[in-house]
Design an enzyme around this catalytic site. Structure first.
Site, PDB file in Angstrom:
ATOM      1  N   ASP A 127      -0.870  -0.967  13.201  1.00 41.55           N
ATOM      2  CA  ASP A 127      -0.052  -2.116  12.823  1.00 41.55           C
ATOM      3  C   ASP A 127       0.314  -2.991  14.016  1.00 41.55           C
ATOM      4  O   ASP A 127       0.741  -4.141  13.842  1.00 41.55           O
ATOM      5  CB  ASP A 127       1.219  -1.660  12.106  1.00 41.55           C
ATOM      6  CG  ASP A 127       0.946  -1.201  10.684  1.00 41.55           C
ATOM      7  OD1 ASP A 127      -0.137  -1.521  10.149  1.00 41.55           O
ATOM      8  OD2 ASP A 127       1.801  -0.519  10.099  1.00 41.55           O
ATOM      9  N   LYS A 141      -6.592  -3.200   5.981  1.00 40.21           N
ATOM     10  CA  LYS A 141      -5.161  -3.495   5.915  1.00 40.21           C
ATOM     11  C   LYS A 141      -4.921  -4.631   4.922  1.00 40.21           C
ATOM     12  O   LYS A 141      -5.770  -4.937   4.081  1.00 40.21           O
ATOM     13  CB  LYS A 141      -4.641  -3.837   7.311  1.00 40.21           C
ATOM     14  CG  LYS A 141      -4.671  -2.657   8.288  1.00 40.21           C
ATOM     15  CD  LYS A 141      -3.661  -1.609   7.894  1.00 40.21           C
ATOM     16  CE  LYS A 141      -3.542  -0.493   8.902  1.00 40.21           C
ATOM     17  NZ  LYS A 141      -2.500   0.490   8.536  1.00 40.21           N
ATOM     18  N   ARG A 150       1.821  -9.483   9.398  1.00 42.49           N
ATOM     19  CA  ARG A 150       1.739  -9.188  10.831  1.00 42.49           C
ATOM     20  C   ARG A 150       0.906 -10.237  11.574  1.00 42.49           C
ATOM     21  O   ARG A 150       1.177 -10.517  12.745  1.00 42.49           O
ATOM     22  CB  ARG A 150       1.193  -7.780  11.042  1.00 42.49           C
ATOM     23  CG  ARG A 150       2.087  -6.716  10.414  1.00 42.49           C
ATOM     24  CD  ARG A 150       1.842  -5.335  10.943  1.00 42.49           C
ATOM     25  NE  ARG A 150       2.588  -4.351  10.162  1.00 42.49           N
ATOM     26  CZ  ARG A 150       3.886  -4.095  10.307  1.00 42.49           C
ATOM     27  NH1 ARG A 150       4.584  -4.736  11.224  1.00 42.49           N
ATOM     28  NH2 ARG A 150       4.485  -3.195   9.546  1.00 42.49           N
ATOM     29  N   GLY A 155       0.814  -1.209   0.000  1.00 42.97           N
ATOM     30  CA  GLY A 155       0.000   0.000   0.000  1.00 42.97           C
ATOM     31  C   GLY A 155       0.845   1.254   0.000  1.00 42.97           C
ATOM     32  O   GLY A 155       0.488   2.261  -0.625  1.00 42.97           O
TER      33      GLY A 155
END
Length: 399
Positions: free
Chosen positions: A281, A307, A353, A88
């Site tokens: 995040d 996300k 993540r 992104g």
């Protein structure tokens, strides 16, 4: 790739990986400067490769040497197709810089183009700029003009950063006003720091940026700082019975995720209430930390849906396999406790993540993660670093 992690406490010292967020910004700023710049301490993750290869096609010559990148501005490069992969940052940072009068197309993964892009679409179309979006590409043609721009502060700070890269080169002063709640402000401060390092000084007060026109980027040699975002996964191991020290981090960093130490302490002390407005995040690793302790209530979570995956929904699904109830609301996530060994293999949801957060949890419970190769997006050597700390990791490359 499936990765199986056996229950085992880890110990040792690890140096924080280089900041992906800082590297993106430095590579792009250097690509706009005349002359040769060198960016040191760069980790070649999939996202950083996407940015480096894209600026190589757009406006610079790029050479890789170990953990350094040599970048020489070359504005004769125009019109080539760029590839953002799943990044992104690459897409949103570079789209305004593609408005040089030539036609440019940026391609990438389908999921990338499902994430919000209407901020740019509205600006470009109102300015008479050609804009065509498909399920895996955007094509633009036109020139960005100086003026006043309003950007909502609760979608993504990446739109602000993209304009901050491009507007200084326009022939006249511009202003950006951030409307509504300004979330992820720290990431924009990182952008301003990178711009200043390459000779572009922008005034920022309250929620408004004043950008002089006709500015020129200047070459520089810089070093990427340690990454608090990825360091947080190793710091979280302390809540799972491990003793790991992370070095190479600056307390003076603009990175918003440096708040991880404070948030882990809140989680350890009891059922915490935590805002994710400036650190979205951190959500996956904070969720597993809460599940290991006494649970927690998180708010300002709305952006987790946009996300790399729907992180709130994905983490709820995976933690349920580990006996933890998670309730996802419109702008809240409530995580229960009682973490135990998973009842079936966990799934990364192709999100780096999530893969790393679940790996942290598995050091205490043991288990398997499907799609663990997602870590390559930001930290390709994540499992290698875990093994150095004593983790027992078995990878099945055939899955």
């Amino acid at each position: 790739m499936n990765v199986t992690i056996k229950k085992h406490a880890l110990s040792g010292t690890i140096t924080a990986p280089p900041s992906k967020s800082a590297a993106h910004r430095m590579i792009i700023a250097a690509s706009r400067a005349d002359g040769e710049s060198v960016i040191n301490n760069v980790a070649m993750s999939e996202d950083i490769k996407a940015t480096a290869e894209s600026v190589k096609r757009l406006s610079a010559d790029v050479e890789f040497s170990g953990s350094s990148v040599k970048i020489t501005g070359n504005r004769k490069k125009r019109g080539e197709e760029l590839f953002a992969n799943e990044s992104g940052s690459t897409l949103r940072f570079l789209l305004p810089l593609c408005l040089d009068g030539e036609e440019h197309t940026i391609t990438g993964a389908k999921r990338l183009f499902e994430r919000p892009l209407t901020v740019y679409e509205d600006i470009f179309k109102s300015s008479g700029i050609y804009y065509k979006k498909t399920e895996n590409s955007i094509t633009v043609k036109g020139r960005l003009t100086p003026g006043e721009y309003e950007i909502p502060g609760d979608i993504s700070s990446q739109f602000i950063t993209g304009l901050l890269f491009a507007l200084p080169e326009c022939p006249g002063e511009s202003r950006i006003k951030v409307t509504g709640k300004f979330e992820s402000r720290s990431y924009v401060l990182m952008t301003l720091a990178a711009l200043k390092a390459f000779g572009v000084d922008i005034k920022f007060s309250g929620n408004e940026f004043i950008i002089p026109g006709d500015m020129h980027y200047r070459k520089n040699n810089v070093t990427v700082e340690g990454d608090w975002s990825n360091a947080a996964f190793f710091k979280a191991l302390g809540l799972f019975g491990s003793q790991v020290t992370v070095t190479g981090l600056s307390k003076d960093s603009f990175q918003g995720d440096k708040v991880c130490d404070e948030l882990f302490e809140k989680i350890k002390s009891g059922r915490a209430k935590i805002s994710l407005a400036d650190c979205p995040d951190l959500a996956p690793v904070l969720f597993v930390a809460a599940a290991r302790c006494s649970g927690a209530e998180f708010y300002d979570t709305r952006r987790l849906k946009i996300k790399e995956s729907d992180r709130a929904g994905a983490m709820a699904a995976e933690l349920s396999k580990m006996g933890v109830d998670v309730t996802v609301g419109e702008n809240t996530v409530t995580v229960g406790s009682g973490l135990r060994a998973p009842s079936e293999p966990l799934d990364s949801h192709n999100d780096h993540r999530i893969a790393m957060a679940l790996s942290v949890a598995l050091t205490e419970t043991g288990g398997t993660i499907k799609g663990a190769e997602a870590v390559k997006k930001s930290m390709p050597d994540f499992y290698g670093e875990m093994i150095k700390l004593g983790a027992e990791v078995v990878a099945d490359e055939d899955n």
